[in-house]
Design a protein around this motif. Structure first.
Motif, PDB file in Angstrom:
ATOM      1  N   GLU A 456       0.905  -1.104   0.210  1.00  0.00           N
ATOM      2  CA  GLU A 456       0.072  -0.004  -0.009  1.00  0.00           C
ATOM      3  C   GLU A 456       0.866   1.121  -0.051  1.00  0.00           C
ATOM      4  O   GLU A 456       0.568   2.211  -0.722  1.00  0.00           O
ATOM      5  N   HIS A 457       1.852   1.322   0.795  1.00  0.00           N
ATOM      6  CA  HIS A 457       2.822   2.465   0.784  1.00  0.00           C
ATOM      7  C   HIS A 457       3.517   2.706  -0.451  1.00  0.00           C
ATOM      8  O   HIS A 457       3.752   3.773  -0.921  1.00  0.00           O
ATOM      9  N   PHE A 458       3.921   1.443  -1.095  1.00  0.00           N
ATOM     10  CA  PHE A 458       4.609   1.666  -2.395  1.00  0.00           C
ATOM     11  C   PHE A 458       3.523   2.149  -3.254  1.00  0.00           C
ATOM     12  O   PHE A 458       4.267   3.140  -3.958  1.00  0.00           O
ATOM     13  N   VAL A 459       2.364   1.756  -3.508  1.00  0.00           N
ATOM     14  CA  VAL A 459       1.596   2.517  -4.485  1.00  0.00           C
ATOM     15  C   VAL A 459       1.275   3.856  -4.163  1.00  0.00           C
ATOM     16  O   VAL A 459       1.338   4.795  -5.028  1.00  0.00           O
ATOM     17  N   ARG A 460       0.949   4.232  -2.875  1.00  0.00           N
ATOM     18  CA  ARG A 460       0.872   5.872  -2.522  1.00  0.00           C
ATOM     19  C   ARG A 460       1.965   6.434  -2.736  1.00  0.00           C
ATOM     20  O   ARG A 460       2.070   7.608  -3.259  1.00  0.00           O
ATOM     21  N   GLU A 461       3.237   5.941  -2.612  1.00  0.00           N
ATOM     22  CA  GLU A 461       4.444   6.681  -3.092  1.00  0.00           C
ATOM     23  C   GLU A 461       4.847   7.010  -4.267  1.00  0.00           C
ATOM     24  O   GLU A 461       5.247   7.988  -4.806  1.00  0.00           O
ATOM     25  N   HIS A 462       4.769   5.892  -5.186  1.00  0.00           N
ATOM     26  CA  HIS A 462       5.058   5.833  -6.434  1.00  0.00           C
ATOM     27  C   HIS A 462       4.052   5.757  -7.553  1.00  0.00           C
ATOM     28  O   HIS A 462       4.671   6.256  -8.706  1.00  0.00           O
ATOM     29  N   LEU A 463       2.768   5.625  -7.247  1.00  0.00           N
ATOM     30  CA  LEU A 463       1.968   5.598  -8.211  1.00  0.00           C
ATOM     31  C   LEU A 463       0.634   6.528  -7.869  1.00  0.00           C
ATOM     32  O   LEU A 463      -0.235   6.326  -8.637  1.00  0.00           O
ATOM     33  N   TRP A 464       0.528   7.400  -7.070  1.00  0.00           N
ATOM     34  CA  TRP A 464      -0.364   8.174  -6.799  1.00  0.00           C
ATOM     35  C   TRP A 464       0.408   9.648  -6.843  1.00  0.00           C
ATOM     36  O   TRP A 464       1.086   9.912  -6.196  1.00  0.00           O
ATOM     37  N   ARG A 465      -0.352  10.268  -8.014  1.00  0.00           N
ATOM     38  CA  ARG A 465       0.301  11.462  -8.380  1.00  0.00           C
ATOM     39  C   ARG A 465      -0.746  12.425  -8.592  1.00  0.00           C
ATOM     40  O   ARG A 465      -1.710  12.319  -9.685  1.00  0.00           O
ATOM     41  N   ASP A 466      -0.888  13.664  -8.076  1.00  0.00           N
ATOM     42  CA  ASP A 466      -1.787  14.560  -8.337  1.00  0.00           C
ATOM     43  C   ASP A 466      -3.256  14.207  -8.278  1.00  0.00           C
ATOM     44  O   ASP A 466      -4.212  14.669  -9.254  1.00  0.00           O
ATOM     45  N   GLY A 467      -3.429  13.499  -7.099  1.00  0.00           N
ATOM     46  CA  GLY A 467      -4.894  12.854  -6.951  1.00  0.00           C
ATOM     47  C   GLY A 467      -5.477  11.875  -7.959  1.00  0.00           C
ATOM     48  O   GLY A 467      -6.577  11.602  -7.868  1.00  0.00           O
ATOM     49  N   ARG A 468      -4.347  11.275  -8.646  1.00  0.00           N
ATOM     50  CA  ARG A 468      -4.918  10.163  -9.634  1.00  0.00           C
ATOM     51  C   ARG A 468      -3.856   8.961  -9.583  1.00  0.00           C
ATOM     52  O   ARG A 468      -2.475   9.238  -9.318  1.00  0.00           O
ATOM     53  N   LEU A 469      -4.268   7.826  -9.780  1.00  0.00           N
ATOM     54  CA  LEU A 469      -3.305   6.837  -9.789  1.00  0.00           C
ATOM     55  C   LEU A 469      -2.572   6.505 -11.123  1.00  0.00           C
ATOM     56  O   LEU A 469      -3.343   6.922 -12.316  1.00  0.00           O
ATOM     57  N   LEU A 470      -1.196   6.289 -11.283  1.00  0.00           N
ATOM     58  CA  LEU A 470      -0.700   5.735 -12.600  1.00  0.00           C
ATOM     59  C   LEU A 470      -0.811   4.209 -12.692  1.00  0.00           C
ATOM     60  O   LEU A 470      -1.167   3.553 -11.522  1.00  0.00           O
ATOM     61  N   ALA A 471      -0.715   3.870 -13.898  1.00  0.00           N
ATOM     62  CA  ALA A 471      -0.888   2.430 -13.969  1.00  0.00           C
ATOM     63  C   ALA A 471       0.204   1.416 -13.781  1.00  0.00           C
ATOM     64  O   ALA A 471       0.166   0.379 -13.449  1.00  0.00           O
ATOM     65  N   SER A 472       1.604   1.744 -13.846  1.00  0.00           N
ATOM     66  CA  SER A 472       2.694   0.891 -13.893  1.00  0.00           C
ATOM     67  C   SER A 472       3.856   1.808 -13.566  1.00  0.00           C
ATOM     68  O   SER A 472       4.064   2.927 -13.763  1.00  0.00           O
ATOM     69  N   TRP A 473       4.835   0.858 -12.846  1.00  0.00           N
ATOM     70  CA  TRP A 473       6.015   1.328 -12.394  1.00  0.00           C
ATOM     71  C   TRP A 473       7.099   0.542 -12.568  1.00  0.00           C
ATOM     72  O   TRP A 473       6.913  -0.733 -12.377  1.00  0.00           O
ATOM     73  N   ARG A 474       8.221   1.032 -12.910  1.00  0.00           N
ATOM     74  CA  ARG A 474       9.349  -0.104 -13.219  1.00  0.00           C
ATOM     75  C   ARG A 474      10.711   0.934 -12.876  1.00  0.00           C
ATOM     76  O   ARG A 474      10.738   2.019 -13.636  1.00  0.00           O
ATOM     77  N   ASP A 475      11.601   0.562 -12.188  1.00  0.00           N
ATOM     78  CA  ASP A 475      12.759   1.266 -11.964  1.00  0.00           C
ATOM     79  C   ASP A 475      12.605   2.757 -11.744  1.00  0.00           C
ATOM     80  O   ASP A 475      13.552   3.823 -12.299  1.00  0.00           O
ATOM     81  N   GLY A 476      11.809   3.107 -11.022  1.00  0.00           N
ATOM     82  CA  GLY A 476      11.704   4.509 -10.592  1.00  0.00           C
ATOM     83  C   GLY A 476      10.925   5.312 -11.648  1.00  0.00           C
ATOM     84  O   GLY A 476      10.599   6.552 -11.294  1.00  0.00           O
ATOM     85  N   ARG A 477      10.150   4.590 -12.575  1.00  0.00           N
ATOM     86  CA  ARG A 477       9.788   5.448 -13.872  1.00  0.00           C
ATOM     87  C   ARG A 477       8.070   5.006 -13.621  1.00  0.00           C
ATOM     88  O   ARG A 477       7.899   3.708 -13.656  1.00  0.00           O
ATOM     89  N   ALA A 478       7.318   6.007 -13.814  1.00  0.00           N
ATOM     90  CA  ALA A 478       5.657   5.697 -13.916  1.00  0.00           C
ATOM     91  C   ALA A 478       5.122   6.916 -14.431  1.00  0.00           C
ATOM     92  O   ALA A 478       5.235   8.031 -14.009  1.00  0.00           O
ATOM     93  N   ASP A 479       4.494   6.567 -15.879  1.00  0.00           N
ATOM     94  CA  ASP A 479       3.945   7.967 -16.542  1.00  0.00           C
ATOM     95  C   ASP A 479       2.830   7.523 -17.104  1.00  0.00           C
ATOM     96  O   ASP A 479       1.969   8.278 -17.717  1.00  0.00           O
ATOM     97  N   LEU A 480       2.110   6.052 -17.234  1.00  0.00           N
ATOM     98  CA  LEU A 480       1.052   5.964 -17.774  1.00  0.00           C
ATOM     99  C   LEU A 480      -0.088   6.420 -16.770  1.00  0.00           C
ATOM    100  O   LEU A 480      -0.010   5.572 -15.613  1.00  0.00           O
ATOM    101  N   PRO A 481      -1.297   6.930 -17.373  1.00  0.00           N
ATOM    102  CA  PRO A 481      -2.314   7.345 -16.570  1.00  0.00           C
ATOM    103  C   PRO A 481      -3.038   5.857 -16.362  1.00  0.00           C
ATOM    104  O   PRO A 481      -3.179   4.765 -17.074  1.00  0.00           O
ATOM    105  N   GLY A 482      -3.594   5.693 -15.095  1.00  0.00           N
ATOM    106  CA  GLY A 482      -4.489   4.817 -14.534  1.00  0.00           C
ATOM    107  C   GLY A 482      -5.652   4.682 -15.301  1.00  0.00           C
ATOM    108  O   GLY A 482      -6.417   5.591 -15.532  1.00  0.00           O
ATOM    109  N   TYR A 483      -6.122   3.324 -15.225  1.00  0.00           N
ATOM    110  CA  TYR A 483      -7.408   2.996 -15.668  1.00  0.00           C
ATOM    111  C   TYR A 483      -8.341   2.656 -14.463  1.00  0.00           C
ATOM    112  O   TYR A 483      -8.217   2.896 -13.421  1.00  0.00           O
ATOM    113  N   LEU A 484      -9.581   2.307 -14.880  1.00  0.00           N
ATOM    114  CA  LEU A 484     -10.651   1.951 -14.269  1.00  0.00           C
ATOM    115  C   LEU A 484     -10.088   0.993 -13.160  1.00  0.00           C
ATOM    116  O   LEU A 484     -10.411   1.028 -11.978  1.00  0.00           O
TER     117      LEU A 484
END
Length: 684
Positions: A456-484
């Motif tokens: 949960e903390h991982f998702v909150r730290e790396h994939l929750w950005r500007d009030g939205r979730l991103l879809a995927s993370w690898r090696d410190g990079r995450a930029d795809l917008p999240g889906y339903l």
């Protein structure tokens, strides 16, 4: 003119392990991006779209046969803009073009998915795997491309006409049923009957080979049993279908008898030989199913399967950053499944003589080889049978097996390991968080809750950005917008985790996720939720699905979670959106009830809103009250232990004891376990 970079392979710069596997191909592969799409428009050139994923065996086969073939690569580069997509990173594209395959070909697709598109992204030809040369009735890939190129050159008007028809059908498929009423309980009964008709009474599961676990259907059957039991006429047939299927799978080859965890599917109808890839999502869902089967039956077999599967995920799939990797490949350089195979001689070299006799008998290595001259383990003899044959107490054999299992796992770890796709998908991590939280809570394994909170903390730290979730993370990079699925599954995970261990601030995050679902994904006219957000890039379809596939339908999970959130925080907006979503699915449910198990779970809780137990107490009193609340199998009961002054349901924010709340009212406080038991027994 397009950038010269289009005339090179651009996949090395991507984060997806699947795309990077193709970075050395002589094909000028492009990621799906503005540059590649613009090049197709400017060159008036068809797009050759290839969709797959890292653990896909036939994707690897086609890559070796076709995409590494110099002549085929030259033809691809000359006549097409070639785009490679990881279906796990871009499930939106996969959904759209799998649907197109179904419409164009008349049957379901799969992976690799091979689709030829016009420059404006509309498909006009689709297939799956193609060999390099004609074989077994399949055309060679070079011949396919040659025909496609000639059709594009000579029959453009026909393509345009076909595409217009296809677009109309796809638009209709993504529409909801505006103004429809909420289905009744007869939809739940219809799904149960359909599952019963498809059930394999001998081996469990549904349908013929290849046979998939279908954890969403198993969960639906368990919930159906709970509902019938509460109504006074327990449907033990539903319970049997779920438990028999799970037991047969866990004793078969689809389950890793040495290391734990389930493979993707069985190639036969008896769960004997799997397709050896292991997916995080399947195992996350099956941890929850096994935990619920244990709750429903008290059978410790299911407890063991849930625990071993969770231990596999923690040991082999959790990343140092706290999230979970996506999948393990089926293949190594030694061939498909080689990592999992044994011979009797290899067993004897690892364990002592008594352990070897037990392992060989238990796993069937004293019978004929079952996979390419070696043995893929599956349980042939139960411990009770072995106790008679080996004249040894069952308890001693279990301890001996556990010792041997650890030795075998250690020895196997020295082999070449299957490749791991180490990207972390938000939706799949949410499923694992939910599964671990449920198992930790109901199996009394607090370490699993710890690891769920890490994720949960991982998702909150790396994939929750500007009030939205991103879809995927690898090696410190995450930029795809999240889906339903990212937002709905994460909301469901937070509700499960908040019951396992209350955390201040989690309520606010859950409400923020609920708000994103309403603001970005809900259809304000017909109800229900689109797969992509309102501000997502424009594609040929804004997909919306009511039916389950390998994952539960996002619309179903969103409706269930939002209804629970509405009950938990007392905000009718969420419950109203849930009701609208299930009502919008009514027509689809009516056509194939058993294909809508996740939506039916939501319907179940709309027809009979979840009962909430709010406990405010300390130490032994809190533990005793919680033990009463969690006794038995009650999937429609939510249990929260909020901190001082923190809100949950309509219960007071102060005082001591337990409140049973139904809808927006609560029964008088119960201060003892006996009083709580009485409150729970009260019915309207």
């Amino acid at each position: 003119m397009p950038s010269p970079a289009i005339d090179t392979n651009r996949l090395e710069a991507t984060t997806s392990p699947y795309l990077r596997q193709h970075a050395a191909n002589p094909v000028h592969w492009q990621p799906w991006d503005d540059a590649a799409l613009a090049a197709a428009r400017e060159r008036d050139c068809p797009i050759l779209l290839s969709i797959g994923y890292s653990a896909c065996h036939w994707c690897h086969v086609m890559a070796h046969e076709c995409f590494e073939h110099p002549a085929i690569a030259e033809q691809m580069n000359r006549d097409f803009i070639n785009i490679k997509v990881d279906r796990e990173e871009r499930p939106d594209l996969d959904r759209i073009y799998q649907t197109a395959h179904q419409l164009l070909v008349g049957r379901g697709g799969g992976w690799p998915l091979t689709v030829f598109l016009t420059p404006d992204q509309v498909p006009f030809f689709a297939g799956t795997y193609f060999p390099a040369e004609p074989r077994e009735g399949m055309p060679g890939f070079g011949d396919v491309m040659d025909r496609i190129h000639r059709v594009w050159q000579d029959h453009r008007d026909e393509i345009t006409e076909q595409n217009a028809d296809l677009q109309r059908v796809m638009d209709r498929l993504s529409a909801g049923t505006a103004g429809a009423g909420l289905p009744g309980s007869d939809a739940l009964e219809a799904a149960r009957l359909q599952l019963g008709e498809r059930f394999d009474p001998a081996h469990g599961g549904f349908g013929d080979a290849p046979k998939f676990p279908q954890p969403v259907a198993l969960e639906r059957l368990l919930r159906h049993y709970a509902r019938s039991q509460q109504g006074g006429e327990a449907d033990r047939g539903a319970l049997h279908m779920a438990c028999h299927t799970l037991r047969r799978m866990a004793l078969g080859g689809i389950y890793d008898q040495v290391g734990g965890g389930f493979a993707r599917y069985s190639v036969d109808g008896e769960w004997m030989i799997p397709h050896f890839e292991k997916m995080l999502s399947d195992n996350a869902l099956l941890i929850g199913v096994a935990s619920d089967a244990y709750r429903a039956t008290g059978d410790r077999f299911f407890r063991r399967i849930a625990r071993e599967t969770a231990e596999w995920a923690l040991r082999e799939m959790q990343l140092p950053a706290g999230g979970f990797a996506t999948s393990l490949d089926a293949d190594t350089s030694a061939g498909e499944g080689a990592f999992y195979l044994w011979t009797p001689e290899e067993i004897r070299a690892v364990v002592d003589a008594e352990e070897a006799e037990l392992v060989i008998r238990r796993l069937g290595l004293d019978e004929k080889p079952n996979f390419e001259g070696r043995w893929h383990p599956q349980v042939h003899m139960a411990f009770s049978e072995l106790a008679k044959v080996l004249k040894t107490p069952r308890e001693a054999l279990v301890a001996r097996w556990q010792s041997a299992q650890q030795k075998l796992r250690t020895a196997r770890d020295g082999r070449e390991r299957p490749g791991r796709d180490d990207k972390a998908l938000t939706a799949w991590n949410a499923l694992m968080i939910r599964g671990l939280a449920r198992a930790g809570r109901f199996l009394d394994l607090p370490d699993l809750i710890d690891r769920a909170e890490q994720a949960e903390h991982f998702v909150r730290e790396h994939l929750w950005r500007d009030g939205r979730l991103l879809a995927s993370w690898r090696d410190g990079r995450a930029d795809l917008p999240g889906y339903l699925d990212d937002h709905a599954f994460m909301l469901a995970a937070l509700i499960e985790l908040q019951q396992a261990r209350w955390s201040a601030g989690r309520t606010d995050w859950a409400m923020a996720l609920g708000d994103v679902l309403l603001e970005q994904f809900e259809d304000p006219e017909a109800g229900g939720f689109f797969f992509t957000a309102a501000d997502h890039e424009t594609l040929i379809q804004r997909p919306r699905a009511w039916t389950d596939d390998a994952l539960p339908a996002g619309n179903g999970v969103a409706a269930l979670a939002l209804n629970r959130l509405g009950q938990w925080v007392g905000d009718r907006r969420y419950s109203t959106a849930a009701k609208r979503a299930v009502a919008a699915a009514a027509e689809s449910i009516d056509k194939a009830p058993a294909a809508h198990c996740a939506v039916l779970d939501a319907l179940d809780e709309l027809l009979a809103p979840p009962e909430q137990v709010i406990i405010r107490a300390d130490g032994a009193t809190a533990a005793a009250l919680r033990e009463v609340a969690e006794a038995g199998y009650h999937p429609q009961r939510l249990i929260f232990m909020p901190g001082p002054g923190e809100m949950a349901a309509a219960a007071p924010t102060d005082g001591s004891g337990a409140w049973v709340c139904r809808g927006h009212t609560c029964l008088p406080v119960a201060r003892t376990p006996a009083e709580l038991s009485d409150r729970l027994a009260e019915r309207d």
